[in-house]
Motif scaffolding. Structure first.
Motif, PDB file in Angstrom:
ATOM      1  N   GLY A   1       0.814  -1.209   0.000  1.00 45.01           N
ATOM      2  CA  GLY A   1       0.000   0.000   0.000  1.00 45.01           C
ATOM      3  C   GLY A   1       0.847   1.257   0.000  1.00 45.01           C
ATOM      4  O   GLY A   1       0.341   2.341   0.233  1.00 45.01           O
ATOM      5  N   GLY A   2       2.127   1.117  -0.241  1.00 44.55           N
ATOM      6  CA  GLY A   2       3.004   2.275  -0.169  1.00 44.55           C
ATOM      7  C   GLY A   2       3.321   2.832  -1.535  1.00 44.55           C
ATOM      8  O   GLY A   2       3.043   2.202  -2.557  1.00 44.55           O
ATOM      9  N   PRO A   3       3.906   4.033  -1.572  1.00 41.82           N
ATOM     10  CA  PRO A   3       4.254   4.606  -2.862  1.00 41.82           C
ATOM     11  C   PRO A   3       5.266   3.714  -3.581  1.00 41.82           C
ATOM     12  O   PRO A   3       6.146   3.147  -2.943  1.00 41.82           O
ATOM     13  N   GLY A   4       5.113   3.599  -4.859  1.00 47.49           N
ATOM     14  CA  GLY A   4       6.070   2.813  -5.625  1.00 47.49           C
ATOM     15  C   GLY A   4       5.603   1.403  -5.890  1.00 47.49           C
ATOM     16  O   GLY A   4       5.957   0.815  -6.907  1.00 47.49           O
ATOM     17  N   ALA A   5       4.771   0.858  -4.970  1.00 39.58           N
ATOM     18  CA  ALA A   5       4.355  -0.529  -5.164  1.00 39.58           C
ATOM     19  C   ALA A   5       3.529  -0.672  -6.440  1.00 39.58           C
ATOM     20  O   ALA A   5       3.628  -1.675  -7.151  1.00 39.58           O
ATOM     21  N   ALA A   6       2.731   0.365  -6.741  1.00 36.93           N
ATOM     22  CA  ALA A   6       1.890   0.285  -7.929  1.00 36.93           C
ATOM     23  C   ALA A   6       2.720   0.294  -9.208  1.00 36.93           C
ATOM     24  O   ALA A   6       2.278  -0.159 -10.261  1.00 36.93           O
ATOM     25  N   LEU A   7       3.942   0.819  -9.120  1.00 35.31           N
ATOM     26  CA  LEU A   7       4.795   0.864 -10.300  1.00 35.31           C
ATOM     27  C   LEU A   7       5.446  -0.484 -10.567  1.00 35.31           C
ATOM     28  O   LEU A   7       5.786  -0.807 -11.704  1.00 35.31           O
ATOM     29  N   ALA A   8       5.643  -1.258  -9.485  1.00 35.76           N
ATOM     30  CA  ALA A   8       6.304  -2.552  -9.624  1.00 35.76           C
ATOM     31  C   ALA A   8       5.298  -3.584 -10.103  1.00 35.76           C
ATOM     32  O   ALA A   8       4.894  -4.466  -9.376  1.00 35.76           O
ATOM     33  N   GLN A   9       4.894  -3.439 -11.314  1.00 39.08           N
ATOM     34  CA  GLN A   9       3.854  -4.311 -11.846  1.00 39.08           C
ATOM     35  C   GLN A   9       4.146  -4.533 -13.319  1.00 39.08           C
ATOM     36  O   GLN A   9       4.305  -3.585 -14.088  1.00 39.08           O
ATOM     37  N   ILE A  10       4.249  -5.806 -13.710  1.00 39.26           N
ATOM     38  CA  ILE A  10       4.490  -6.112 -15.116  1.00 39.26           C
ATOM     39  C   ILE A  10       3.250  -6.808 -15.643  1.00 39.26           C
ATOM     40  O   ILE A  10       2.976  -7.956 -15.278  1.00 39.26           O
ATOM     41  N   GLY A  11       2.473  -6.104 -16.454  1.00 38.91           N
ATOM     42  CA  GLY A  11       1.232  -6.675 -16.953  1.00 38.91           C
ATOM     43  C   GLY A  11       0.321  -7.017 -15.796  1.00 38.91           C
ATOM     44  O   GLY A  11       0.012  -6.153 -14.972  1.00 38.91           O
ATOM     45  N   ASP A  12      -0.077  -8.284 -15.726  1.00 42.95           N
ATOM     46  CA  ASP A  12      -0.942  -8.705 -14.637  1.00 42.95           C
ATOM     47  C   ASP A  12      -0.158  -9.164 -13.420  1.00 42.95           C
ATOM     48  O   ASP A  12      -0.731  -9.444 -12.378  1.00 42.95           O
ATOM     49  N   PHE A  13       1.163  -9.247 -13.573  1.00 45.69           N
ATOM     50  CA  PHE A  13       1.971  -9.767 -12.482  1.00 45.69           C
ATOM     51  C   PHE A  13       2.329  -8.649 -11.512  1.00 45.69           C
ATOM     52  O   PHE A  13       3.043  -7.709 -11.849  1.00 45.69           O
ATOM     53  N   VAL A  14       1.796  -8.722 -10.301  1.00 48.00           N
ATOM     54  CA  VAL A  14       2.058  -7.706  -9.287  1.00 48.00           C
ATOM     55  C   VAL A  14       3.242  -8.156  -8.451  1.00 48.00           C
ATOM     56  O   VAL A  14       3.209  -9.225  -7.847  1.00 48.00           O
ATOM     57  N   MET A  15       4.295  -7.338  -8.449  1.00 51.05           N
ATOM     58  CA  MET A  15       5.498  -7.773  -7.730  1.00 51.05           C
ATOM     59  C   MET A  15       5.348  -7.602  -6.222  1.00 51.05           C
ATOM     60  O   MET A  15       5.767  -8.441  -5.448  1.00 51.05           O
ATOM     61  N   VAL A  16       4.761  -6.472  -5.802  1.00 52.98           N
ATOM     62  CA  VAL A  16       4.573  -6.251  -4.363  1.00 52.98           C
ATOM     63  C   VAL A  16       3.077  -6.363  -4.075  1.00 52.98           C
ATOM     64  O   VAL A  16       2.311  -5.476  -4.422  1.00 52.98           O
ATOM     65  N   SER A  17       2.673  -7.463  -3.471  1.00 54.75           N
ATOM     66  CA  SER A  17       1.253  -7.628  -3.168  1.00 54.75           C
ATOM     67  C   SER A  17       1.102  -7.894  -1.673  1.00 54.75           C
ATOM     68  O   SER A  17       2.082  -7.958  -0.944  1.00 54.75           O
ATOM     69  N   ASP A  18      -0.147  -8.045  -1.232  1.00 50.31           N
ATOM     70  CA  ASP A  18      -0.341  -8.295   0.199  1.00 50.31           C
ATOM     71  C   ASP A  18       0.139  -9.675   0.603  1.00 50.31           C
ATOM     72  O   ASP A  18       0.099 -10.023   1.775  1.00 50.31           O
ATOM     73  N   LYS A  19       0.599 -10.473  -0.359  1.00 49.02           N
ATOM     74  CA  LYS A  19       1.078 -11.811   0.004  1.00 49.02           C
ATOM     75  C   LYS A  19       2.600 -11.889   0.060  1.00 49.02           C
ATOM     76  O   LYS A  19       3.139 -12.957   0.317  1.00 49.02           O
ATOM     77  N   ASN A  20       3.289 -10.813  -0.238  1.00 46.19           N
ATOM     78  CA  ASN A  20       4.752 -10.917  -0.175  1.00 46.19           C
ATOM     79  C   ASN A  20       5.438  -9.633   0.288  1.00 46.19           C
ATOM     80  O   ASN A  20       6.625  -9.459   0.075  1.00 46.19           O
TER      81      ASN A  20
END
Lengths: 260, 358, 164
Positions: free
Chosen positions: A188-207
């Motif tokens: 939920g922090g700044p930058g997390a939304a940028l770490a996303q490739i297509g549908d693959f979310v790099m920073v999610s609530d599971k990691n």
């Protein structure tokens, strides 16, 4: 036989002499020996400047913090006899500590002691600042002290969850959700939304970092166990090591500060 | 009278009042740091406290078990704010006369035996501490509420008291600022203090005159931005984190009209009278520009002032920029508070799309 | 007898290799410990559930699925949607206040309209909506693994609501 005679007799036994290698501390030689020769007392210098023992100068807050830390260790170990860190038992064990355990104030001493320790640590730092005692040669030890301050608050924070009541779970929910907002490392922090490739979310609530802290997406049983271990084992160990460093450096940096 | 106190206790009034009192205290520390002042203060504060305690609502909040440590802390802080000022005033007077500070007097430099002087003091502290903790534990039960229920949050839901200063900051800042960046800066800033403060004076004794900037800055952060916010968060925040005066009943349904507006909405909708631009960075351009001006421009502007020049000369370039950065980070909190109260400004930069709100 | 001695250059290269290997090994072990702290499986509530038929809901906020599943079913302006009950500020659980027609968070006072859009307090963005679909039996399936966010313009996505 008079009391003094008896005391002399006891002091003369092989057992006493094997424990205390010197006579009573009533002359200079023995006063030096008792401080230097005792594993606990040798934290102290043999002699120190008078300002270092004046309450008006030191406030005794550092010493009280250490005392409360020891008291919390003792009461904490006792509490562990009756406490099981699971969602099923934790709350009932806390009630049992109040109602079915002899001397039902052990938890109170532990909790109030924890609050008192936060206060004494703050006041200790405040005093050290006001007397300028962080200045050379004590810069490094001030830094160690700040880390200890943070660890004290983390100890108190992890302990706050253990009663497993409404107060605990929501205080920790609010606190741990701040970790969610860590830039780049929390989902939920700044930058997390940028770490996303297509549908693959790099920073999610599971990691993210909050998941690591809570071992889950919510404050649940895994979080309780994790906080328990942090509270009872990991942080106290780190604090213990840093306290040793802190005390060692107090001595090596010239004892309790005084005008140069 | 109670109604009046209820109103001025609101941070909108009490924060500026408290700040002004703080600076007045610093300015006239020699008046504050006298025994006479302490006795007058005590003579006034005791009846006032008794009058406060006579109010059922006030005493209810004060005696909530987890608030007891804060009461103790507040009493200690009041005394321990006065005490160093008293000591400092005494030493400053001596230093002005060309004498050494009290701590450096020959009788205080004299070396004494650790046994019994230090060891007995410690023993006494241990005994007193034990008695204090046991008595406290007997009088006040540790709080225990209903069993944990992840589907229902109590109202108000508060963090442990020592984090309430941070929780109060959360009213004005987004979690990533109030919960991560600012606490991080507090810790880093504290560790950095000895390396930034190159002033050799005031090492090992109480003083003020020689360490004006260091002491004022530290005390403002400690007393106003930390302790004061904890007091507000503990005693004056009720259900829904709404403000309640010290004598006000915690009415669950107290409605506070509060509608906060972002700077970008001010700019595009109100001042330029158009619609919000699609591109999020264009939309927030003004806020971003202001933030950069604050963070990067201010250190250069302060170089033009006497204060900035003196500081730069004393500590060097590198330290200067770090000090100014820490000071303006600390200053961002009161600035954001005032903007919120005056203009209902919510965010200066509002980028919820990438969770970046300032 | 030739001396078996390292010259200066060789000595430093050995030292470098040694230190690099040592650092790499330490970092590797630490990252293993770090990975260890992330469980592979955890036992948390179901992310999918069935919530009655669309006809069971009256206009307004339905709190039946709040305690078990953390979802408000809201029927508003011909749309039925599943609103998350996690405050976007710090994850507390807001309460629905029927008299004021708003969701109010007890932790820091964020307020949301019935639609989930924030209007007061520190909440940085509206509440999230979950994916809803109709099963062949005419029940509503709520899938909490897929969220729709207003500020990203996702509330127009046909999966985020059911027309009623």
């Amino acid at each position: 036989m008079s009391a003094k005679g008896l005391a002399d007799k006891v002091r003369d036994t092989q057992v006493w002499k094997s424990i205390f290698r010197h006579g009573p501390p009533n002359n200079s030689r023995n006063r030096a020996a008792v401080v230097a020769g005792n594993v606990f007392l040798h934290l102290h210098p043999i002699k120190l400047k008078k300002s270092g023992v004046q309450l008006g100068y030191t406030w005794c807050m550092g010493g009280l913090t250490f005392f409360i830390f020891l008291a919390l260790t003792v009461t904490g170990v006792l509490l562990m006899f009756y406490y099981r860190p699971t969602a099923e038992y934790a709350f009932n064990d806390i009630i049992a500590l109040r109602e079915h355990v002899p001397l039902g104030i052990m938890r109170e001493i532990h909790r109030w002691g924890a609050h008192a320790m936060v206060i004494t640590v703050w006041l200790h730092m405040y005093r050290v600042f006001m007397t300028g005692s962080y200045k050379p040669p004590r810069e490094f030890n001030w830094g160690v002290g700040v880390i200890l301050l943070v660890l004290t608050m983390l100890l108190s924070f992890t302990g706050y969850l253990l009663p497993w009541d409404q107060l605990a779970i929501w205080a920790i929910t609010v606190g741990s959700n701040m970790a969610k907002a860590t830039p780049f490392a929390g989902h939920g922090g700044p930058g997390a939304a940028l770490a996303q490739i297509g549908d693959f979310v790099m920073v999610s609530d599971k990691n993210d970092v909050r998941f690591q802290l809570l071992a889950g997406r919510f404050v649940g049983e895994p979080a309780l166990l994790r906080f328990y271990i942090l509270h009872c084992v990991f942080i106290p160990l780190v604090v213990g090591v840093l306290i040793a460093v802190h005390f060692w450096r107090v001595r090596k940096d010239g004892g309790i500060s005084a005008p140069l | 009278m109670k109604h009046f106190i209820n109103i001025i206790a609101d941070p909108i009034f009490s924060f500026p009042i408290f700040s002004l009192l703080f600076f007045a205290m610093i300015k006239w520390y020699r008046v504050v740091g006298t025994k006479k002042f302490a006795w007058i203060f005590l003579a006034i504060s005791v009846p006032v406290t008794v009058w406060f305690l006579a109010d059922p609502q006030f005493i209810k909040i004060i005696l909530w078990p987890d608030n007891i440590p804060i009461n103790i802390l507040v009493i200690l802080i009041v005394f321990l704010t006065w005490f160093p000022l008293y000591k400092a005033a005494e030493n400053d007077k001596r230093l002005e006369q060309g004498l050494e500070p009290v701590e450096a007097l020959p009788e205080n430099r004299e070396k004494v035996w650790a046994w019994p002087n230090l060891v007995y003091t410690e023993l006494f502290a241990i005994i007193a501490g034990t008695i204090f903790l046991v008595v406290w534990a007997i009088i006040f039960k540790a709080p225990l509420e209903e069993p944990a229920n992840p589907t229902w949050a109590p109202n108000p839901a508060k963090a442990p008291w020592y984090f309430l200063g941070l929780q109060e900051m959360l009213v004005y800042f987004d979690p990533w600022m109030a919960g991560v960046v600012l606490p991080g800066l507090i810790v880093v800033g504290l560790i950095a203090i000895p390396y930034l403060d190159t002033n050799p004076k005031g090492n090992g004794y109480y003083c003020f005159q020689d360490r004006k900037f260091a002491i004022t800055g530290f005390l403002y952060g400690w007393l106003v931005l930390w302790i004061y916010l904890i007091i507000v968060g503990t005693f004056l925040r009720g259900p829904n984190w709404t403000f309640y005066g010290p004598f006000e009943y915690w009415d669950f349904h107290k409605v506070v009209a509060e509608y906060n507006v972002n700077l970008s909405e001010f700019l595009w909708l109100k001042w330029l009278n158009t619609s919000m631009p699609k591109n999020i960075f264009v939309r927030e351009a003004l806020g971003i520009a202001l933030t950069f001006a604050y963070l990067i421009g201010l250190p250069f502007i302060s170089l033009k002032t006497k204060f900035g020049k003196d500081l730069l000369e004393k500590v060097g370039t590198m330290r200067y920029y770090i000090v100014i950065f820490l000071v303006i980070s600390m200053g961002s909190l009161p600035i954001k508070m005032v903007l919120r109260w005056l203009f209902s400004l919510k965010y200066i930069v509002a980028l919820p799309e990438i969770e970046l709100n300032l | 007898m030739a001396k078996q001695q390292l010259n200066r250059r060789e000595f430093f290269s050995f030292l470098t290799v040694g230190w690099v290997a040592f650092t790499a090994a330490t970092a590797g072990l630490l990252s293993l410990a770090f990975r260890f702290s992330y469980p592979n499986v955890n036992f948390e509530p179901e992310m999918e559930f069935l919530a009655g038929g669309p006809s069971e809901f009256e206009a307004g906020v339905d709190e039946r699925y709040k305690n078990g599943f953390g979802v408000w079913m809201v029927k508003q302006d011909g749309k039925l949607f599943a609103l998350s009950n996690i405050c976007t500020h710090l994850g507390c659980i807001p309460s629905w206040m029927p008299a004021e027609k708003k969701f109010k968070c007890p932790c820091h006072g964020s307020g949301y309209y019935m639609s989930g859009i924030n209007f007061e307090g520190p909440a940085p963005r509206p509440l999230e909506r979950y994916k809803v679909s109709l099963t062949p039996e005419g029940k509503i399936r709520v899938d909490k693994t897929k969220v729709y966010r207003y500020e990203k313009g996702e509330w127009n996505n046909p999966n985020s609501f059911i027309s009623v």
